[in-house]
Write an enzyme that holds these catalytic residues in place. Sequence first.
Site, PDB file in Angstrom:
ATOM      1  CD  GLU A 104      -7.388   0.508   6.628  1.00 32.68           C
ATOM      2  OE1 GLU A 104      -7.142  -0.528   7.243  1.00 32.68           O
ATOM      3  OE2 GLU A 104      -6.594   0.987   5.791  1.00 32.68           O
ATOM      4  CG  ASP A 144      -4.584   1.057   2.309  1.00 34.22           C
ATOM      5  OD1 ASP A 144      -5.197   0.117   2.825  1.00 34.22           O
ATOM      6  OD2 ASP A 144      -3.346   1.210   2.402  1.00 34.22           O
TER       7      ASP A 144
HETATM    8  C1  GLC Z   1      -4.360  -1.202   5.079  1.00 35.44           C
HETATM    9  C2  GLC Z   1      -4.767  -2.519   4.456  1.00 35.44           C
HETATM   10  C3  GLC Z   1      -3.737  -3.560   4.782  1.00 35.44           C
HETATM   11  C4  GLC Z   1      -2.381  -3.111   4.264  1.00 35.44           C
HETATM   12  C5  GLC Z   1      -2.043  -1.707   4.803  1.00 35.44           C
HETATM   13  C6  GLC Z   1      -0.855  -1.120   4.092  1.00 35.44           C
HETATM   14  O1  GLC Z   1      -4.402  -1.225   6.442  1.00 35.44           O
HETATM   15  O2  GLC Z   1      -6.053  -2.879   4.893  1.00 35.44           O
HETATM   16  O3  GLC Z   1      -4.076  -4.812   4.252  1.00 35.44           O
HETATM   17  O4  GLC Z   1      -1.393  -3.997   4.665  1.00 35.44           O
HETATM   18  O5  GLC Z   1      -3.098  -0.812   4.616  1.00 35.44           O
HETATM   19  O6  GLC Z   1      -1.214  -0.741   2.783  1.00 35.44           O
END
Ligand code: GLC
Length: 557
Positions: free
Chosen positions: A248, A205
């Site tokens: 991500e 993440d």
């Molecule tokens: C990432 C996730 C999202 C979440 C954020 C904070 O962007 O995809 O859903 O709210 O991280 O953890």
Amino acid sequence: MRLTETADVWWKNAVVYCLDIETFFDTDGDGRGDIRGLSQRIDHLAELGVTCLWLMPFYPTPDRDDGYDITDFYGVDSRLGTHGDLVELITLAQDRGMRVIADLVVNHTSDQHPWFQSARASRESPYRDWYVWRDEPPEDADKGIVFPDQEDSLWQYDEQAGQYYLHQFYKHQPDLDIANPEVREEITRILGFWLQLGLSGFRVDAVPFLLETKGSLDAADLPDPHDYLRDLRAFLNRRNGQAVLLGEVNLPYKDTRTFFGDEDGDELTMCFDFIGMQKLYLSLARSEPAELVKALRERPDPPEEAQWGTFVRNHDELTLDKLTEDEKKEVFAAFGPEEDMQLYGRGLRRRLPPMLGNDQARLRMVYSMLFTLPGTPVLFYGEEIGMGENLAADGRNAVRSPMQWTRDPNGGFSTADPDQLAGLVVEGELSPEHVNVADQRRDPDSLLNWIKLLIQRYRECPELSWGKYTILEHESPTVYAQLSEYEGGAVVALHNFSDEPAEVTLALAGTGVGVRVADLLTGKTSEVDNDGTLRHPVGPYGCCWLRVLRPDDRYII
Ligand code: GLC
């Protein structure tokens, strides 16, 4: 031995499927999906052709950010099941040839995490330095806010602590201090724990936020955060040589490239292609692939054993943050004109089918693109049947409706009262009555069967996942034409972004005499001229996967 003839580098032609246990299938009637429910429905995923399950956070959580706010990184939320249930699920998945990965959310904890509770209570706490504190917020405290509708600063004053703490996301998600060696070590332990339990890696993440150390006062003296990512990857593969990190990273291409690491790819195994995704929508809005082509030409090649992760939708808003203001407006006008569909001024809280007016030809063309674009396709649950959103749900929850299994109440997801469900069921044209797994299994022309076909063909074509790709020049502006080649095999993919029929004339250099192409989706063949010219029609929103057949080729079409 060719690497494609082994499964060693399995992620390069994987089919990843992301789901939230909570909204997938409820077996105990409490309105919340559970791990046992997912286990019961595992064959749906196996039949679809999924090879890797990505589980959204299943850890104990106050659930203020759909589980991305964690209170125990080693736990399983008791509402979803137990460690025992999870191990059974992993075993079942493996039996069906699927690997399981899970979200690793270690940029921050929940403010209810015992570490933060201890840290805020005293400066002497061993956990105080696990977070980032300051007496005064820095001047740029309001720069780079992720959720501008709910937050106005990255720093929050904590009465109990008598200091401000850094939170790059919601204020109930204090950032861990990645510069602290104890924190780094703990993250490693978390990885080790879940690998030992059978996970094959992680969707990491918010990677750039995780590696960000600007909040630390002595940032200048800090080690390069990429060294840490490198260490983490090395650790991961020492424990399990086949485990992956799918990151991500939503940054411009040249910055994202750095997260793959050096030429050998020693950091993230895969990075999502956020830019390609955004340009795909811009291209759809314009009925011309030119912007996508431009992006792909700029997109750096990942290291040989790494891969881009391609996707059409995910569990968050469809972010358009890398488009210009005018481009964003175009996409909003085409796919989300109402204010209620838009979020944070940069995205759409919608799923694909309603954005496309549920136009089946266009929808199928987009998924056909997903499986032919160079990269590992990542699906979000419900995409395989064409689920819509429910705008009555809060914010991003609009796209997190319960999975639609049957026409029954609650889409067969749960026997609980509708107001007890973990998400709002989709209503209207795309409700479970019209869109569900059971009906689509029996309908040979369903979207579900279309996606199954795409997955089968994609898995059969090493050219698409392993090959070198070339974007072919031609005269028809509405058609995206791509040649993928690998070890003598070649596949040409044609996609028409417009509702008008088109014809392309392509120069397939060096193909020779007696060459034909066969469409892998329909079986139809066409001749290639002796000089390598191929003229081919592409219907309105049409798509063709053309395998190049030389006279002595022995492919099964
Ligand atoms: C990432 C996730 C999202 C979440 C954020 C904070 O962007 O995809 O859903 O709210 O991280 O953890």
